[in-house]
Design a protein around this motif. Sequence first.
Motif, PDB file in Angstrom:
ATOM      1  N   ILE A 229      54.397 -14.920  -7.300  1.00 13.52           N
ATOM      2  CA  ILE A 229      53.733 -13.894  -8.103  1.00 13.52           C
ATOM      3  C   ILE A 229      53.542 -12.603  -7.325  1.00 13.52           C
ATOM      4  O   ILE A 229      53.092 -12.617  -6.170  1.00 13.52           O
ATOM      5  N   ARG A 230      53.879 -11.529  -7.995  1.00 14.14           N
ATOM      6  CA  ARG A 230      53.588 -10.185  -7.475  1.00 14.14           C
ATOM      7  C   ARG A 230      52.357  -9.706  -8.227  1.00 14.14           C
ATOM      8  O   ARG A 230      52.369  -9.654  -9.457  1.00 14.14           O
TER       9      ARG A 230
ATOM     10  N   VAL B  10      44.484 -15.269  -8.160  1.00 11.45           N
ATOM     11  CA  VAL B  10      45.439 -15.923  -9.047  1.00 11.45           C
ATOM     12  C   VAL B  10      45.207 -17.427  -9.012  1.00 11.45           C
ATOM     13  O   VAL B  10      45.020 -18.011  -7.946  1.00 11.45           O
ATOM     14  N   GLN B  11      45.221 -18.046 -10.179  1.00 16.88           N
ATOM     15  CA  GLN B  11      45.081 -19.493 -10.273  1.00 16.88           C
ATOM     16  C   GLN B  11      46.164 -20.070 -11.174  1.00 16.88           C
ATOM     17  O   GLN B  11      46.598 -19.432 -12.128  1.00 16.88           O
ATOM     18  N   LEU B  12      46.599 -21.271 -10.832  1.00 12.05           N
ATOM     19  CA  LEU B  12      47.510 -22.024 -11.666  1.00 12.05           C
ATOM     20  C   LEU B  12      46.797 -23.275 -12.137  1.00 12.05           C
ATOM     21  O   LEU B  12      46.259 -24.032 -11.315  1.00 12.05           O
ATOM     22  N   GLN B  13      46.760 -23.493 -13.439  1.00  6.76           N
ATOM     23  CA  GLN B  13      46.081 -24.638 -14.022  1.00  6.76           C
ATOM     24  C   GLN B  13      47.095 -25.519 -14.725  1.00  6.76           C
ATOM     25  O   GLN B  13      47.652 -25.132 -15.752  1.00  6.76           O
ATOM     26  N   ALA B  14      47.299 -26.719 -14.163  1.00  6.25           N
ATOM     27  CA  ALA B  14      48.257 -27.658 -14.732  1.00  6.25           C
ATOM     28  C   ALA B  14      47.554 -28.665 -15.624  1.00  6.25           C
ATOM     29  O   ALA B  14      46.401 -29.034 -15.381  1.00  6.25           O
ATOM     30  N   SER B  15      48.269 -29.131 -16.631  1.00  2.00           N
ATOM     31  CA  SER B  15      47.735 -30.145 -17.534  1.00  2.00           C
ATOM     32  C   SER B  15      48.881 -30.931 -18.143  1.00  2.00           C
ATOM     33  O   SER B  15      50.052 -30.533 -18.038  1.00  2.00           O
ATOM     34  N   GLY B  16      48.539 -32.059 -18.758  1.00  2.00           N
ATOM     35  CA  GLY B  16      49.530 -32.821 -19.507  1.00  2.00           C
ATOM     36  C   GLY B  16      49.935 -34.141 -18.892  1.00  2.00           C
ATOM     37  O   GLY B  16      50.700 -34.894 -19.499  1.00  2.00           O
ATOM     38  N   GLY B  17      49.458 -34.434 -17.692  1.00  2.00           N
ATOM     39  CA  GLY B  17      49.805 -35.704 -17.090  1.00  2.00           C
ATOM     40  C   GLY B  17      49.120 -36.865 -17.776  1.00  2.00           C
ATOM     41  O   GLY B  17      48.262 -36.683 -18.641  1.00  2.00           O
ATOM     42  N   GLY B  18      49.516 -38.070 -17.399  1.00  2.55           N
ATOM     43  CA  GLY B  18      48.894 -39.243 -17.988  1.00  2.55           C
ATOM     44  C   GLY B  18      49.726 -40.480 -17.750  1.00  2.55           C
ATOM     45  O   GLY B  18      50.635 -40.494 -16.930  1.00  2.55           O
TER      46      GLY B  18
ATOM     47  N   SER C  90      46.776 -17.430 -14.174  1.00  2.00           N
ATOM     48  CA  SER C  90      45.788 -16.451 -14.603  1.00  2.00           C
ATOM     49  C   SER C  90      45.312 -15.655 -13.402  1.00  2.00           C
ATOM     50  O   SER C  90      45.497 -16.051 -12.250  1.00  2.00           O
ATOM     51  N   GLY C  91      44.684 -14.517 -13.690  1.00  2.00           N
ATOM     52  CA  GLY C  91      44.196 -13.662 -12.619  1.00  2.00           C
ATOM     53  C   GLY C  91      44.968 -12.364 -12.578  1.00  2.00           C
ATOM     54  O   GLY C  91      45.543 -11.918 -13.570  1.00  2.00           O
ATOM     55  N   ARG C  92      44.984 -11.761 -11.399  1.00  2.00           N
ATOM     56  CA  ARG C  92      45.629 -10.475 -11.234  1.00  2.00           C
ATOM     57  C   ARG C  92      47.139 -10.694 -11.064  1.00  2.00           C
ATOM     58  O   ARG C  92      47.611 -11.101 -10.012  1.00  2.00           O
ATOM     59  N   ILE C  93      47.878 -10.445 -12.122  1.00  2.00           N
ATOM     60  CA  ILE C  93      49.318 -10.702 -12.137  1.00  2.00           C
ATOM     61  C   ILE C  93      50.052  -9.479 -12.642  1.00  2.00           C
ATOM     62  O   ILE C  93      49.771  -9.003 -13.742  1.00  2.00           O
ATOM     63  N   PHE C  94      50.991  -8.998 -11.832  1.00  2.00           N
ATOM     64  CA  PHE C  94      51.871  -7.934 -12.292  1.00  2.00           C
ATOM     65  C   PHE C  94      53.182  -8.517 -12.802  1.00  2.00           C
ATOM     66  O   PHE C  94      53.673  -8.137 -13.853  1.00  2.00           O
TER      67      PHE C  94
END
Length: 121
Positions: free
Chosen positions: A98-99, A1-9, A24-28
């Motif tokens: 996340i489960r 599982v990965q969390l990808q953050a964006s939008g800073g500045g 994203s990834g294996r998420i139930f």
Amino acid sequence: VQLQASGGGLVQAGGSLRLSCAASGRIFRINVMGWHRQAPGKERELVAAITSGGSTNYADLVKGRFTISRDNAKNTVYLQMNSLKSEDTAVYYCNANIRYSNLAPNSYDYWGQGTLVTVSS
């Protein structure tokens, strides 16, 4: 599982930014999703959190200025930040509980990589 953050500045005081964080990834199932921040020389602190049902919780310092929301179909959490102040300058981290399997009841906390928000006065 990965969390990808964006939008800073970089934004001027009084301005707005919108942060996004996609899992994203294996998420139930994703339970609570949230945003934390860490300013230089300070400890990481909770900014806002949202449950899968849409219940929200905010730090007192951001109430009325920040809004957390999520799109469960996209496994994404957002943080709309308005009326930004110089003291909001920090690295913002998203996190999610996340489960990953319907066969395993345990859930785990995951963190994104952080996105820098700089508010100039």
